[in-house]
Design a protein around this motif. Structure first.
Motif, PDB file in Angstrom:
ATOM      1  N   LEU A  13    -104.918   7.775 -31.277  1.00 55.10           N
ATOM      2  CA  LEU A  13    -105.480   8.261 -30.024  1.00 55.10           C
ATOM      3  C   LEU A  13    -106.549   7.311 -29.492  1.00 55.10           C
ATOM      4  CD1 LEU A  13    -105.393  10.458 -27.933  1.00 55.10           C
ATOM      5  CD2 LEU A  13    -106.937  11.836 -29.340  1.00 55.10           C
ATOM      6  N   LEU A  14    -107.295   6.685 -30.404  1.00 57.24           N
ATOM      7  CA  LEU A  14    -108.305   5.715 -29.997  1.00 57.24           C
ATOM      8  C   LEU A  14    -107.660   4.521 -29.296  1.00 57.24           C
ATOM      9  CD1 LEU A  14    -111.211   4.620 -30.007  1.00 57.24           C
ATOM     10  CD2 LEU A  14    -110.739   3.649 -32.272  1.00 57.24           C
ATOM     11  N   VAL A  15    -106.583   4.000 -29.897  1.00 58.06           N
ATOM     12  CA  VAL A  15    -105.874   2.852 -29.309  1.00 58.06           C
ATOM     13  C   VAL A  15    -105.320   3.223 -27.935  1.00 58.06           C
ATOM     14  CG1 VAL A  15    -103.875   1.334 -29.538  1.00 58.06           C
ATOM     15  CG2 VAL A  15    -105.300   1.829 -31.537  1.00 58.06           C
ATOM     16  N   VAL A  16    -104.683   4.407 -27.861  1.00 58.94           N
ATOM     17  CA  VAL A  16    -104.105   4.872 -26.595  1.00 58.94           C
ATOM     18  C   VAL A  16    -105.188   5.025 -25.523  1.00 58.94           C
ATOM     19  CG1 VAL A  16    -103.057   6.878 -25.457  1.00 58.94           C
ATOM     20  CG2 VAL A  16    -102.093   6.008 -27.597  1.00 58.94           C
ATOM     21  N   ILE A  31    -113.209   8.013 -26.415  1.00 57.66           N
ATOM     22  CA  ILE A  31    -113.262   6.857 -27.311  1.00 57.66           C
ATOM     23  C   ILE A  31    -114.355   7.054 -28.361  1.00 57.66           C
ATOM     24  CG2 ILE A  31    -113.931   4.413 -27.437  1.00 57.66           C
ATOM     25  CD1 ILE A  31    -112.461   4.040 -24.761  1.00 57.66           C
ATOM     26  N   LEU A  32    -115.523   7.498 -27.931  1.00 60.91           N
ATOM     27  CA  LEU A  32    -116.647   7.711 -28.864  1.00 60.91           C
ATOM     28  C   LEU A  32    -116.337   8.815 -29.867  1.00 60.91           C
ATOM     29  CD1 LEU A  32    -119.630   7.485 -26.342  1.00 60.91           C
ATOM     30  CD2 LEU A  32    -118.808   5.721 -27.914  1.00 60.91           C
ATOM     31  N   ILE A  33    -115.711   9.914 -29.401  1.00 61.57           N
ATOM     32  CA  ILE A  33    -115.378  11.024 -30.297  1.00 61.57           C
ATOM     33  C   ILE A  33    -114.333  10.589 -31.323  1.00 61.57           C
ATOM     34  CG2 ILE A  33    -114.286  13.302 -30.434  1.00 61.57           C
ATOM     35  CD1 ILE A  33    -115.585  14.001 -27.794  1.00 61.57           C
ATOM     36  N   ASN A  34    -113.343   9.808 -30.905  1.00 58.51           N
ATOM     37  CA  ASN A  34    -112.307   9.372 -31.838  1.00 58.51           C
ATOM     38  C   ASN A  34    -112.836   8.385 -32.871  1.00 58.51           C
ATOM     39  OD1 ASN A  34    -109.594  10.597 -31.223  1.00 58.51           O
ATOM     40  ND2 ASN A  34    -110.116   9.880 -29.188  1.00 58.51           N
ATOM     41  N   ILE A  35    -113.775   7.532 -32.468  1.00 58.78           N
ATOM     42  CA  ILE A  35    -114.412   6.638 -33.444  1.00 58.78           C
ATOM     43  C   ILE A  35    -115.144   7.472 -34.494  1.00 58.78           C
ATOM     44  CG2 ILE A  35    -116.248   4.947 -33.767  1.00 58.78           C
ATOM     45  CD1 ILE A  35    -115.488   3.780 -31.029  1.00 58.78           C
ATOM     46  N   GLY A  74    -101.610  13.674 -22.558  1.00 63.03           N
ATOM     47  CA  GLY A  74    -102.863  13.040 -22.231  1.00 63.03           C
ATOM     48  C   GLY A  74    -102.777  11.819 -21.344  1.00 63.03           C
ATOM     49  N   PRO A  75    -103.713  10.898 -21.537  1.00 62.80           N
ATOM     50  CA  PRO A  75    -103.875   9.761 -20.628  1.00 62.80           C
ATOM     51  C   PRO A  75    -102.697   8.813 -20.584  1.00 62.80           C
ATOM     52  CG  PRO A  75    -105.202   9.469 -22.618  1.00 62.80           C
ATOM     53  CD  PRO A  75    -104.699  10.882 -22.633  1.00 62.80           C
ATOM     54  N   ILE A  76    -101.966   8.708 -21.683  1.00 65.89           N
ATOM     55  CA  ILE A  76    -100.856   7.754 -21.703  1.00 65.89           C
ATOM     56  C   ILE A  76     -99.795   8.108 -20.668  1.00 65.89           C
ATOM     57  CG2 ILE A  76     -99.497   8.925 -23.493  1.00 65.89           C
ATOM     58  CD1 ILE A  76     -98.819   6.134 -24.584  1.00 65.89           C
ATOM     59  N   ASN A  77     -99.628   9.398 -20.382  1.00 62.80           N
ATOM     60  CA  ASN A  77     -98.669   9.819 -19.354  1.00 62.80           C
ATOM     61  C   ASN A  77     -99.003   9.190 -18.014  1.00 62.80           C
ATOM     62  OD1 ASN A  77     -97.664  11.482 -21.327  1.00 62.80           O
ATOM     63  ND2 ASN A  77     -97.734  13.343 -20.130  1.00 62.80           N
ATOM     64  N   LEU A  78    -100.276   9.231 -17.652  1.00 61.11           N
ATOM     65  CA  LEU A  78    -100.692   8.731 -16.346  1.00 61.11           C
ATOM     66  C   LEU A  78    -100.452   7.228 -16.229  1.00 61.11           C
ATOM     67  CD1 LEU A  78    -103.997  10.694 -15.684  1.00 61.11           C
ATOM     68  CD2 LEU A  78    -101.668  11.295 -15.080  1.00 61.11           C
ATOM     69  N   VAL A  79    -100.795   6.485 -17.277  1.00 55.76           N
ATOM     70  CA  VAL A  79    -100.600   5.034 -17.251  1.00 55.76           C
ATOM     71  C   VAL A  79     -99.119   4.694 -17.076  1.00 55.76           C
ATOM     72  CG1 VAL A  79    -100.649   2.955 -18.666  1.00 55.76           C
ATOM     73  CG2 VAL A  79    -102.652   4.419 -18.559  1.00 55.76           C
ATOM     74  N   VAL A  80     -98.266   5.371 -17.830  1.00 58.39           N
ATOM     75  CA  VAL A  80     -96.824   5.117 -17.754  1.00 58.39           C
ATOM     76  C   VAL A  80     -96.286   5.458 -16.365  1.00 58.39           C
ATOM     77  CG1 VAL A  80     -94.568   5.896 -18.593  1.00 58.39           C
ATOM     78  CG2 VAL A  80     -96.398   5.383 -20.222  1.00 58.39           C
ATOM     79  N   LEU A  81     -96.742   6.568 -15.810  1.00 55.64           N
ATOM     80  CA  LEU A  81     -96.271   6.974 -14.482  1.00 55.64           C
ATOM     81  C   LEU A  81     -96.801   6.038 -13.392  1.00 55.64           C
ATOM     82  CD1 LEU A  81     -96.650  10.846 -14.848  1.00 55.64           C
ATOM     83  CD2 LEU A  81     -94.526   9.540 -14.838  1.00 55.64           C
ATOM     84  N   THR A  89    -105.587   2.948 -22.095  1.00 56.00           N
ATOM     85  CA  THR A  89    -105.561   3.697 -20.832  1.00 56.00           C
ATOM     86  C   THR A  89    -106.772   3.379 -19.971  1.00 56.00           C
ATOM     87  OG1 THR A  89    -104.365   5.518 -21.883  1.00 56.00           O
ATOM     88  CG2 THR A  89    -105.497   6.009 -19.832  1.00 56.00           C
ATOM     89  N   LEU A  90    -107.937   3.304 -20.609  1.00 60.24           N
ATOM     90  CA  LEU A  90    -109.167   2.995 -19.879  1.00 60.24           C
ATOM     91  C   LEU A  90    -109.078   1.618 -19.225  1.00 60.24           C
ATOM     92  CD1 LEU A  90    -112.106   3.616 -19.092  1.00 60.24           C
ATOM     93  CD2 LEU A  90    -112.802   2.683 -21.305  1.00 60.24           C
ATOM     94  N   LEU A  91    -108.628   0.613 -19.991  1.00 63.78           N
ATOM     95  CA  LEU A  91    -108.516  -0.745 -19.464  1.00 63.78           C
ATOM     96  C   LEU A  91    -107.526  -0.808 -18.314  1.00 63.78           C
ATOM     97  CD1 LEU A  91    -108.545  -2.806 -22.797  1.00 63.78           C
ATOM     98  CD2 LEU A  91    -110.389  -2.592 -21.108  1.00 63.78           C
ATOM     99  N   TYR A  92    -106.401  -0.111 -18.460  1.00 64.28           N
ATOM    100  CA  TYR A  92    -105.398  -0.119 -17.393  1.00 64.28           C
ATOM    101  C   TYR A  92    -105.959   0.538 -16.130  1.00 64.28           C
ATOM    102  CZ  TYR A  92    -101.098   0.535 -14.781  1.00 64.28           C
ATOM    103  OH  TYR A  92    -100.147   0.501 -13.790  1.00 64.28           O
ATOM    104  N   THR A  93    -106.634   1.659 -16.299  1.00 65.23           N
ATOM    105  CA  THR A  93    -107.176   2.385 -15.146  1.00 65.23           C
ATOM    106  C   THR A  93    -108.191   1.541 -14.381  1.00 65.23           C
ATOM    107  OG1 THR A  93    -106.887   4.481 -16.338  1.00 65.23           O
ATOM    108  CG2 THR A  93    -108.312   4.510 -14.405  1.00 65.23           C
ATOM    109  N   ILE A  94    -109.026   0.811 -15.124  1.00 62.24           N
ATOM    110  CA  ILE A  94    -110.046  -0.024 -14.490  1.00 62.24           C
ATOM    111  C   ILE A  94    -109.409  -1.169 -13.693  1.00 62.24           C
ATOM    112  CG2 ILE A  94    -111.931  -1.650 -14.941  1.00 62.24           C
ATOM    113  CD1 ILE A  94    -112.714   0.132 -17.332  1.00 62.24           C
TER     114      ILE A  94
END
Length: 284
Positions: free
Chosen positions: A137-140, A273-277, A184-191, A144-149
């Motif tokens: 989930l951290l990697v995803v 990201i912080l919670i998953n770390i 979660g977020p991966i859906n949005l990036v893929v779409l 996702t964050l990098l793609y969104t930015i």
């Protein structure tokens, strides 16, 4: 010893009941808040519920995955039904990709469930499963964050091929079910990338995909008799939080613009990201 075991075996009855009530309230607040944000951004809410509840250490990884999946399914069921009722006419392009994505997500939901069971069987330590889920989930989330930015600089596509849509749905369904996050977020990036959707269009289709993947995953869990031991009262309260959150989130989504949704989404990814770390180090 988990939080519930401690309450059951160590605390006096009065303190135990008070502690149980506090846990119920805490879980409801998390599910409601996550579902509000999930309905706004189209991420289902599980990407918040799963890691946050994992971080509390109150229930097992398996129980939290099941409860999170049920909560996400309840929220997406409401959101999908309302979207279908409100939208009298759908574009032909949207119809052509919705069904293949949904079918792929349903099959992916079943495969993701099997993957979770397999990873769980590799070790007697349930924390290993939690660590694997948190790491994935951290990697995803970072991706996702990098793609969104940087998405304004990335060339997108307009996939219409049915077979490709099924494969995309399959992948999203596997991730949804295995991670117990609903997609979660991966859906949005893929779409965004494969279908050149706007943020709000992607949010709507994402909830549709999550609904099918989680429904298939839950059905598999029930049929195979793999339902973990959870308190019915807690399950019902979380489901109620999911539905109420879906109602509020959907209402808010209609009143805000695309840029606001993007900002909320980016802020959420940073927190996740912080919670998953934290969860990775907690489980190791």
């Amino acid at each position: 010893m988990s939080g519930t075991e401690y309450l059951r075996n160590v605390c006096p009855s009065g303190a135990r009941e008070k502690g149980k009530t506090m846990i119920y309230i805490l879980f409801f607040i998390v599910c409601f808040g996550a579902s509000v944000v999930g309905a706004i951004c189209g991420i289902g809410g599980g990407v918040i519920i799963k890691p946050v509840l994992d971080s509390f250490g109150i229930l097992s990884v398996t129980a939290i995955s099941f409860l999170s999946g049920c909560t996400v399914l309840s929220m997406t069921t409401y959101s999908v039904l309302r979207n279908k009722l409100d939208k009298k006419v759908e574009s032909g392009a949207q119809k052509s990709i919705e069904l293949p994505l949904a079918l792929g997500a349903a099959v992916g939901g079943l495969l993701g469930k099997e993957m979770f069971s397999y990873v769980k069987s590799l070790s007697n330590d349930p924390n290993r499963v939690g660590a694997v889920q948190a790491a994935c989930l951290l990697v995803v989330t970072i991706g996702t964050l990098l793609y969104t930015i940087y998405k304004s600089h990335i060339r997108t596509h307009q996939v219409q091929n049915t077979a490709v849509c099924v494969l995309i749905g399959l992948f999203l369904g596997i991730m949804s079910s295995f991670l117990g996050i609903g997609g979660g977020p991966i859906n949005l990036v893929v779409l965004f990338f494969f279908f050149s959707m706007t943020t709000k269009e992607a949010a709507e289709i994402s909830l549709y995909i999550i609904f099918f993947s989680q429904a298939a995953s839950l059905l598999s869990t029930i049929v195979t008799g793999a339902v973990p031991s959870v308190e019915i009262g807690l399950l019902l309260l979380m489901v109620a939080g999911g539905i109420l959150g879906g109602i509020c989130g959907r209402s808010i989504n209609k009143k805000i613009d695309e840029k606001t949704v993007d900002k909320l989404f980016i802020g959420l990814m940073v927190v996740m990201i912080l919670i998953n770390i934290y969860n990775i180090f907690k489980y190791l």
